[in-house]
Design a protein around this motif. Structure first.
Motif: not given
Length: 149
Positions: A82-96, A138-146
């Motif tokens: 559906m074109g929702r790649k987000g941060r390289g992994h969707g919630p399914g990839g993160m939940v495990m 936390m928000r910055q780290k989740m977005r890949g920033g320092p």
């Protein structure tokens, strides 16, 4: 001419602000429920629980109370299609990553325990609550920033 420039600047500011807002179903959680400037573990877990419940309901395809790797992979593939790649992994990839007992499935209890571990990790000064700066980090780290300095 000055009115036109002022109007154009205001329109640009409004459209940028609108684009920065999360879309439907992706609102940022209100961690500070009592608006006292501090986020306690109870507030953090309550805000996380709302989002986790919605995510869990989407991912648990067979409604057995567990999200398996196969269910997570299917959700991830659907999001990508559906074109929702987000941060390289969707919630399914993160939940495990919350599979605490390593049985190949994540339960709601494991998600809740993960929230507590995340809170402890975010509480940089170990005072038992999260400040605005700790939440921004936390928000910055989740977005890949320092994060903020």
């Amino acid at each position: 001419m000055n009115r036109f420039l002022l109007f154009a600047a205001a329109a640009a500011l409004i459209s940028t602000t609108a684009q920065a807002q999360p879309g439907p179903g992706r609102e940022r959680p209100n961690f500070d429920r009592d608006s006292d400037g501090k986020v306690t573990l109870a507030e953090f877990k309550a805000a996380r629980a709302e989002r986790q419940d919605r995510m869990f309901a989407r991912l648990d395809a067979d409604k057995d109370g567990k999200v398996t790797q196969a269910e997570a992979d299917a959700a991830h593939k659907q999001a990508e299609s559906m074109g929702r790649k987000g941060r390289g992994h969707g919630p399914g990839g993160m939940v495990m990553r919350f599979d605490g007992d390593k049985d190949g499935a994540v339960t709601r209890a494991e998600l809740s325990a993960g929230a507590e571990r995340q809170f402890q990790a975010m509480d940089a000064n170990k005072d038992g609550w999260l400040s605005k700066e700790e939440l921004l980090t936390m928000r910055q780290k989740m977005r890949g920033g320092p994060g903020p300095r």
